[in-house]
Design a protein around this motif. Sequence first.
Motif, mmCIF file in Angstrom:
data_model
loop_
_atom_site.group_PDB
_atom_site.id
_atom_site.type_symbol
_atom_site.label_atom_id
_atom_site.label_comp_id
_atom_site.label_asym_id
_atom_site.label_seq_id
_atom_site.Cartn_x
_atom_site.Cartn_y
_atom_site.Cartn_z
ATOM 1 N N GLN A 21 -10.388 -24.410 -19.291
ATOM 2 C CA GLN A 21 -9.633 -23.175 -19.137
ATOM 3 C C GLN A 21 -8.803 -23.242 -17.860
ATOM 4 N N GLY A 23 -7.922 -21.885 -14.320
ATOM 5 C CA GLY A 23 -8.709 -21.253 -13.265
ATOM 6 C C GLY A 23 -7.983 -21.412 -11.943
ATOM 7 N N THR A 45 -3.865 -23.447 -8.432
ATOM 8 C CA THR A 45 -4.206 -23.335 -9.847
ATOM 9 C C THR A 45 -4.869 -24.631 -10.289
ATOM 10 N N SER A 88 -12.650 -20.035 -9.124
ATOM 11 C CA SER A 88 -12.700 -18.899 -10.042
ATOM 12 C C SER A 88 -12.591 -19.409 -11.475
ATOM 13 N N SER A 90 -13.466 -17.921 -15.575
ATOM 14 C CA SER A 90 -13.896 -16.841 -16.473
ATOM 15 C C SER A 90 -14.154 -15.542 -15.725
ATOM 16 N N GLY A 91 -13.364 -15.274 -14.702
ATOM 17 C CA GLY A 91 -13.512 -14.039 -13.944
ATOM 18 C C GLY A 91 -14.665 -14.028 -12.958
ATOM 19 N N VAL A 92 -15.304 -15.166 -12.760
ATOM 20 C CA VAL A 92 -16.431 -15.269 -11.832
ATOM 21 C C VAL A 92 -16.026 -16.184 -10.678
ATOM 22 N N ASP A 93 -16.364 -15.783 -9.453
ATOM 23 C CA ASP A 93 -16.095 -16.608 -8.280
ATOM 24 C C ASP A 93 -17.343 -17.399 -7.915
#
Length: 120
Positions: A21, A23, A45, A88, A90-93
């Motif tokens: 993905q 990230g 990125t 980062s 899937s929206g998680v750090d």
Amino acid sequence: MVNIYTRLQAAAERLIAKSGQAGAMKRITPPDPVSGGEGSETLYTATLLPMTYDQRYINGTTILTTDRQIYISSVGLGVVPQVGDIVSASGVDYHVINADPNNYDGVTNVIFIVQGRISS
């Protein structure tokens, strides 16, 4: 002539692009110790693939059940991930607490594999 590490890098890039993905990786540079001021934050990125560690590697001390092994494509990434960076996915750090550049010939970064721990 293309060496084996360049071919491995291309193969890793294809696999991560297929299953991974988009990230980001964030590097925070602390303020200058002499002149002070503000620290700086740089965002890169990345194409990455977070994976759950196999149960046999989780020991509750160095690797926790919530840690992720994150495969990051080296193609197009402007820096080598290091401890202290934030990835980062899937929206998680995730804080990078261990990093392996997979650079076997001292020239070509094949893939970056980091251990990420959820930021709190």
